[in-house]
Motif scaffolding. Structure first.
Motif, PDB file in Angstrom:
ATOM      1  N   ARG A  62       0.835  -1.211   0.000  1.00 27.67           N
ATOM      2  CA  ARG A  62       0.000   0.000   0.000  1.00 27.67           C
ATOM      3  C   ARG A  62       0.867   1.257   0.000  1.00 27.67           C
ATOM      4  NH1 ARG A  62      -3.347  -2.873   3.980  1.00 27.67           N
ATOM      5  NH2 ARG A  62      -5.161  -3.623   2.866  1.00 27.67           N
ATOM      6  N   LEU A  63       1.932   1.237   0.787  1.00 26.38           N
ATOM      7  CA  LEU A  63       2.836   2.392   0.809  1.00 26.38           C
ATOM      8  C   LEU A  63       3.463   2.600  -0.559  1.00 26.38           C
ATOM      9  CD1 LEU A  63       4.552   1.836   4.262  1.00 26.38           C
ATOM     10  CD2 LEU A  63       3.049   3.739   3.636  1.00 26.38           C
ATOM     11  N   LEU A  64       3.935   1.525  -1.179  1.00 28.72           N
ATOM     12  CA  LEU A  64       4.521   1.633  -2.515  1.00 28.72           C
ATOM     13  C   LEU A  64       3.490   2.152  -3.514  1.00 28.72           C
ATOM     14  CD1 LEU A  64       6.583  -1.676  -2.535  1.00 28.72           C
ATOM     15  CD2 LEU A  64       7.512   0.651  -2.474  1.00 28.72           C
ATOM     16  N   ASP A  65       2.269   1.631  -3.427  1.00 29.96           N
ATOM     17  CA  ASP A  65       1.195   2.070  -4.318  1.00 29.96           C
ATOM     18  C   ASP A  65       0.933   3.564  -4.168  1.00 29.96           C
ATOM     19  OD1 ASP A  65      -0.920   1.384  -6.255  1.00 29.96           O
ATOM     20  OD2 ASP A  65      -2.269   1.944  -4.614  1.00 29.96           O
ATOM     21  N   SER A  66       1.036   4.074  -2.944  1.00 33.00           N
ATOM     22  CA  SER A  66       0.814   5.511  -2.722  1.00 33.00           C
ATOM     23  C   SER A  66       1.874   6.356  -3.424  1.00 33.00           C
ATOM     24  CB  SER A  66       0.796   5.833  -1.228  1.00 33.00           C
ATOM     25  OG  SER A  66       2.103   5.842  -0.675  1.00 33.00           O
ATOM     26  N   LEU A  67       2.987   5.737  -3.772  1.00 30.04           N
ATOM     27  CA  LEU A  67       4.077   6.420  -4.480  1.00 30.04           C
ATOM     28  C   LEU A  67       4.036   6.159  -5.981  1.00 30.04           C
ATOM     29  CD1 LEU A  67       6.919   5.401  -2.006  1.00 30.04           C
ATOM     30  CD2 LEU A  67       5.916   7.681  -2.233  1.00 30.04           C
ATOM     31  N   GLY A  68       3.054   5.395  -6.434  1.00 30.81           N
ATOM     32  CA  GLY A  68       3.014   4.997  -7.836  1.00 30.81           C
ATOM     33  C   GLY A  68       4.061   3.945  -8.141  1.00 30.81           C
ATOM     34  N   ALA A  69       4.424   3.175  -7.137  1.00 33.91           N
ATOM     35  CA  ALA A  69       5.483   2.174  -7.261  1.00 33.91           C
ATOM     36  C   ALA A  69       4.924   0.796  -6.918  1.00 33.91           C
ATOM     37  CB  ALA A  69       6.636   2.532  -6.324  1.00 33.91           C
ATOM     38  N   GLY A  70       5.796  -0.186  -6.938  1.00 35.29           N
ATOM     39  CA  GLY A  70       5.402  -1.551  -6.605  1.00 35.29           C
ATOM     40  C   GLY A  70       6.567  -2.318  -6.016  1.00 35.29           C
ATOM     41  N   PRO A  71       6.363  -3.581  -5.686  1.00 36.15           N
ATOM     42  CA  PRO A  71       7.415  -4.397  -5.082  1.00 36.15           C
ATOM     43  C   PRO A  71       8.694  -4.478  -5.928  1.00 36.15           C
ATOM     44  CG  PRO A  71       5.308  -5.491  -4.864  1.00 36.15           C
ATOM     45  CD  PRO A  71       5.092  -4.302  -5.755  1.00 36.15           C
ATOM     46  N   HIS A  72       8.557  -4.354  -7.246  1.00 40.40           N
ATOM     47  CA  HIS A  72       9.739  -4.377  -8.117  1.00 40.40           C
ATOM     48  C   HIS A  72      10.676  -3.198  -7.838  1.00 40.40           C
ATOM     49  CE1 HIS A  72       6.712  -1.935 -10.169  1.00 40.40           C
ATOM     50  NE2 HIS A  72       7.715  -1.267 -10.686  1.00 40.40           N
ATOM     51  N   GLY A 129      12.063  -1.019   4.761  1.00 38.71           N
ATOM     52  CA  GLY A 129      12.536  -1.194   3.396  1.00 38.71           C
ATOM     53  C   GLY A 129      13.102   0.074   2.788  1.00 38.71           C
ATOM     54  N   VAL A 130      13.719  -0.121   1.636  1.00 38.87           N
ATOM     55  CA  VAL A 130      14.235   0.978   0.828  1.00 38.87           C
ATOM     56  C   VAL A 130      13.752   0.714  -0.594  1.00 38.87           C
ATOM     57  CG1 VAL A 130      16.271   2.160  -0.045  1.00 38.87           C
ATOM     58  CG2 VAL A 130      16.299   1.205   2.272  1.00 38.87           C
ATOM     59  N   ALA A 131      13.126   1.720  -1.194  1.00 43.98           N
ATOM     60  CA  ALA A 131      12.664   1.623  -2.577  1.00 43.98           C
ATOM     61  C   ALA A 131      13.393   2.659  -3.418  1.00 43.98           C
ATOM     62  CB  ALA A 131      11.153   1.847  -2.646  1.00 43.98           C
ATOM     63  N   ALA A 132      13.546   2.379  -4.702  1.00 46.01           N
ATOM     64  CA  ALA A 132      14.160   3.315  -5.642  1.00 46.01           C
ATOM     65  C   ALA A 132      13.122   3.703  -6.673  1.00 46.01           C
ATOM     66  CB  ALA A 132      15.364   2.667  -6.323  1.00 46.01           C
ATOM     67  N   LEU A 133      12.867   5.010  -6.769  1.00 45.37           N
ATOM     68  CA  LEU A 133      11.850   5.515  -7.674  1.00 45.37           C
ATOM     69  C   LEU A 133      12.461   6.493  -8.671  1.00 45.37           C
ATOM     70  CD1 LEU A 133       9.127   6.292  -5.014  1.00 45.37           C
ATOM     71  CD2 LEU A 133       9.458   4.197  -6.294  1.00 45.37           C
TER      72      LEU A 133
END
Length: 136
Positions: A62-72, A129-133
């Motif tokens: 859900r957090l990733l989705d709020s950023l327009g991102a995903g698990p990838h 986690g750490v995501a890259a956008l």
């Protein structure tokens, strides 16, 4: 695209993770604070590690989705488990989630630590986690 790999110069990973992950130019890193197995109303999804871990991954999604991102877009995960007795449930939920998120086995970097306790006694697992956008 995030690059994840395991050099042939050392043993393969002992679990569902990649030894290395790199972020391409033009991306920003987003830190995801430690998530617990709380439902949207703030109550715990359940008392056990498997249920809490499943909810944690739903919250991260859900957090990733709020950023327009995903698990990838995840580069790194860090899991804290409150006692060795909760590892099996945590791993079961992770395996279930990763089968959906990463069917090809291209897993993010990941560390897991067993700790004495988390912030509240009813919590069994916490994952950050750490995501890259791509920069906007």
């Amino acid at each position: 695209m995030i690059r994840r790999w395991n050099p042939g110069t050392l043993a393969p990973p002992i679990g569902q993770y990649s030894h290395l992950a790199s972020v391409p130019a033009g991306h920003e890193l987003v830190m995801i604070s430690g998530q617990v197995g709380a439902l949207p109303d703030g109550t715990l999804a359940g008392p056990d590690a498997e249920t809490q871990t499943r909810q944690i991954f739903a919250n991260i999604e859900r957090l990733l989705d709020s950023l327009g991102a995903g698990p990838h877009d995840l580069v790194k995960l860090f899991t804290l488990v409150a006692g060795a007795e909760h590892i099996q449930g945590c791993r079961a939920a992770r395996a279930e989630t990763f089968a959906k998120w990463y069917p090809d086995g291209d897993w993010p970097a990941h560390s897991l630590a067993v700790v004495t306790a988390l912030a509240a006694p009813e919590l069994t697992v916490e994952i950050e986690g750490v995501a890259a956008l791509p920069r906007r």
